[in-house]
Design a protein around this motif. Sequence first.
Motif, PDB file in Angstrom:
ATOM      1  N   VAL A  41     -65.976  -4.623  -3.848  1.00 26.89           N
ATOM      2  CA  VAL A  41     -65.221  -3.395  -4.116  1.00 26.89           C
ATOM      3  C   VAL A  41     -66.049  -2.176  -3.708  1.00 26.89           C
ATOM      4  CG1 VAL A  41     -64.156  -2.011  -5.934  1.00 26.89           C
ATOM      5  CG2 VAL A  41     -64.041  -4.507  -6.040  1.00 26.89           C
ATOM      6  N   PRO A  42     -65.448  -1.231  -2.968  1.00 29.00           N
ATOM      7  CA  PRO A  42     -66.167   0.005  -2.628  1.00 29.00           C
ATOM      8  C   PRO A  42     -66.106   0.988  -3.790  1.00 29.00           C
ATOM      9  CG  PRO A  42     -64.002   0.035  -1.621  1.00 29.00           C
ATOM     10  CD  PRO A  42     -64.135  -1.289  -2.326  1.00 29.00           C
ATOM     11  N   TRP A  43     -67.211   1.161  -4.487  1.00 28.42           N
ATOM     12  CA  TRP A  43     -67.264   2.064  -5.633  1.00 28.42           C
ATOM     13  C   TRP A  43     -67.558   3.478  -5.175  1.00 28.42           C
ATOM     14  CZ3 TRP A  43     -65.334   0.001  -9.762  1.00 28.42           C
ATOM     15  CH2 TRP A  43     -65.450  -1.369  -9.973  1.00 28.42           C
ATOM     16  N   ASP A  44     -66.955   4.420  -5.888  1.00 32.82           N
ATOM     17  CA  ASP A  44     -67.294   5.823  -5.667  1.00 32.82           C
ATOM     18  C   ASP A  44     -68.054   6.323  -6.878  1.00 32.82           C
ATOM     19  OD1 ASP A  44     -67.253   8.351  -4.336  1.00 32.82           O
ATOM     20  OD2 ASP A  44     -65.863   8.991  -5.894  1.00 32.82           O
ATOM     21  N   ASP A  45     -69.043   7.145  -6.648  1.00 27.44           N
ATOM     22  CA  ASP A  45     -69.833   7.763  -7.710  1.00 27.44           C
ATOM     23  C   ASP A  45     -69.932   9.250  -7.420  1.00 27.44           C
ATOM     24  OD1 ASP A  45     -70.735   5.280  -9.063  1.00 27.44           O
ATOM     25  OD2 ASP A  45     -71.769   4.937  -7.155  1.00 27.44           O
ATOM     26  N   ASP A  46     -70.095  10.032  -8.470  1.00 29.18           N
ATOM     27  CA  ASP A  46     -70.300  11.458  -8.263  1.00 29.18           C
ATOM     28  C   ASP A  46     -71.527  11.652  -7.389  1.00 29.18           C
ATOM     29  OD1 ASP A  46     -68.116  12.031  -9.831  1.00 29.18           O
ATOM     30  OD2 ASP A  46     -69.294  12.399 -11.638  1.00 29.18           O
ATOM     31  N   GLY A  47     -71.421  12.523  -6.427  1.00 34.89           N
ATOM     32  CA  GLY A  47     -72.531  12.794  -5.531  1.00 34.89           C
ATOM     33  C   GLY A  47     -72.595  11.903  -4.301  1.00 34.89           C
ATOM     34  N   LYS A  48     -71.758  10.872  -4.236  1.00 32.94           N
ATOM     35  CA  LYS A  48     -71.736  10.033  -3.035  1.00 32.94           C
ATOM     36  C   LYS A  48     -71.005  10.795  -1.935  1.00 32.94           C
ATOM     37  CE  LYS A  48     -71.079   5.489  -2.954  1.00 32.94           C
ATOM     38  NZ  LYS A  48     -70.394   4.171  -3.041  1.00 32.94           N
ATOM     39  N   THR A  49     -71.591  10.777  -0.759  1.00 34.35           N
ATOM     40  CA  THR A  49     -70.970  11.402   0.401  1.00 34.35           C
ATOM     41  C   THR A  49     -70.342  10.304   1.249  1.00 34.35           C
ATOM     42  OG1 THR A  49     -72.584  13.192   0.419  1.00 34.35           O
ATOM     43  CG2 THR A  49     -71.367  12.809   2.461  1.00 34.35           C
ATOM     44  N   TRP A  50     -69.106  10.493   1.604  1.00 29.07           N
ATOM     45  CA  TRP A  50     -68.389   9.548   2.452  1.00 29.07           C
ATOM     46  C   TRP A  50     -68.235  10.159   3.832  1.00 29.07           C
ATOM     47  CZ3 TRP A  50     -66.950   4.756   0.759  1.00 29.07           C
ATOM     48  CH2 TRP A  50     -67.003   4.535  -0.622  1.00 29.07           C
ATOM     49  N   ILE A  51     -68.480   9.357   4.852  1.00 24.18           N
ATOM     50  CA  ILE A  51     -68.219   9.760   6.226  1.00 24.18           C
ATOM     51  C   ILE A  51     -66.994   8.967   6.651  1.00 24.18           C
ATOM     52  CG2 ILE A  51     -69.059   9.833   8.595  1.00 24.18           C
ATOM     53  CD1 ILE A  51     -71.593   9.533   5.894  1.00 24.18           C
ATOM     54  N   VAL A  52     -65.986   9.672   7.085  1.00 24.16           N
ATOM     55  CA  VAL A  52     -64.702   9.070   7.414  1.00 24.16           C
ATOM     56  C   VAL A  52     -64.430   9.262   8.903  1.00 24.16           C
ATOM     57  CG1 VAL A  52     -62.225   9.078   6.898  1.00 24.16           C
ATOM     58  CG2 VAL A  52     -63.878   9.624   5.085  1.00 24.16           C
ATOM     59  N   ALA A  53     -64.108   8.166   9.598  1.00 27.39           N
ATOM     60  CA  ALA A  53     -63.745   8.231  11.017  1.00 27.39           C
ATOM     61  C   ALA A  53     -62.229   8.365  11.117  1.00 27.39           C
ATOM     62  CB  ALA A  53     -64.203   6.966  11.740  1.00 27.39           C
ATOM     63  N   LEU A  54     -61.809   9.349  11.880  1.00 28.14           N
ATOM     64  CA  LEU A  54     -60.377   9.603  12.059  1.00 28.14           C
ATOM     65  C   LEU A  54     -60.013   9.510  13.531  1.00 28.14           C
ATOM     66  CD1 LEU A  54     -60.223  12.724   9.762  1.00 28.14           C
ATOM     67  CD2 LEU A  54     -59.064  10.556   9.311  1.00 28.14           C
ATOM     68  N   ASP A  55     -58.903   8.841  13.776  1.00 22.15           N
ATOM     69  CA  ASP A  55     -58.298   8.785  15.103  1.00 22.15           C
ATOM     70  C   ASP A  55     -56.949   9.454  14.936  1.00 22.15           C
ATOM     71  OD1 ASP A  55     -57.352   8.237  17.620  1.00 22.15           O
ATOM     72  OD2 ASP A  55     -57.717   6.090  17.528  1.00 22.15           O
ATOM     73  N   GLY A  56     -56.891  10.738  15.274  1.00 22.15           N
ATOM     74  CA  GLY A  56     -55.709  11.513  14.927  1.00 22.15           C
ATOM     75  C   GLY A  56     -55.688  11.684  13.416  1.00 22.15           C
ATOM     76  N   LYS A  57     -54.610  11.278  12.768  1.00 18.77           N
ATOM     77  CA  LYS A  57     -54.515  11.350  11.311  1.00 18.77           C
ATOM     78  C   LYS A  57     -54.840  10.016  10.650  1.00 18.77           C
ATOM     79  CE  LYS A  57     -51.240  15.121  11.062  1.00 18.77           C
ATOM     80  NZ  LYS A  57     -49.968  15.593  10.532  1.00 18.77           N
ATOM     81  N   GLU A  58     -55.100   8.977  11.439  1.00 17.98           N
ATOM     82  CA  GLU A  58     -55.374   7.649  10.893  1.00 17.98           C
ATOM     83  C   GLU A  58     -56.868   7.488  10.594  1.00 17.98           C
ATOM     84  OE1 GLU A  58     -55.115   4.367  13.629  1.00 17.98           O
ATOM     85  OE2 GLU A  58     -54.689   2.964  12.009  1.00 17.98           O
ATOM     86  N   VAL A  59     -57.167   7.033   9.381  1.00 18.88           N
ATOM     87  CA  VAL A  59     -58.547   6.684   9.029  1.00 18.88           C
ATOM     88  C   VAL A  59     -58.833   5.333   9.664  1.00 18.88           C
ATOM     89  CG1 VAL A  59     -60.125   6.100   7.162  1.00 18.88           C
ATOM     90  CG2 VAL A  59     -58.512   7.992   6.877  1.00 18.88           C
TER      91      VAL A  59
END
Length: 138
Positions: A41-59
């Motif tokens: 499971v991908p957990w999120d925590d306060d202070g975690k920075t996510w880098i998201v790749a986008l192709d147009g509007k699609e992640v």
Amino acid sequence: MARSDQTPVFETVTNAQAARFYRLLGPLLARREVHKSLGGVPWDDDGKTWIVALDGKEVTGFIGVTKAGSVESLYTRPGRSGLRAQLVAAAVDTAGDRALHATVSHSRTPAYTAAGFKVDSQTVNFAKVHRPANGAKA
């Protein structure tokens, strides 16, 4: 539909930017196919920075970097595994001079080693990797 050979745009986001965070990552973080791809499971925590790749509007992929220097949850949509090295490189850039570490599946290890990580140990399914702080020897 966006072409898969386009160069993605990378955005950084944290959960402090709730509307943007949930618009980009919310539809993916709880999906079974994402968990299966990641091996957990991908957990999120306060202070975690996510880098998201986008192709147009699609992640098309994402990766997270914690304050403690853990690089986590490298995910790419099916057919987009070529983005892995770019996402890890973006995580390294985001982390700056900090030492980094990760536990990754063997299929993802080459993306990390391409970004300067060294393999510390391996199990049947995973490798532990690290990247020293800039200027330090591995």
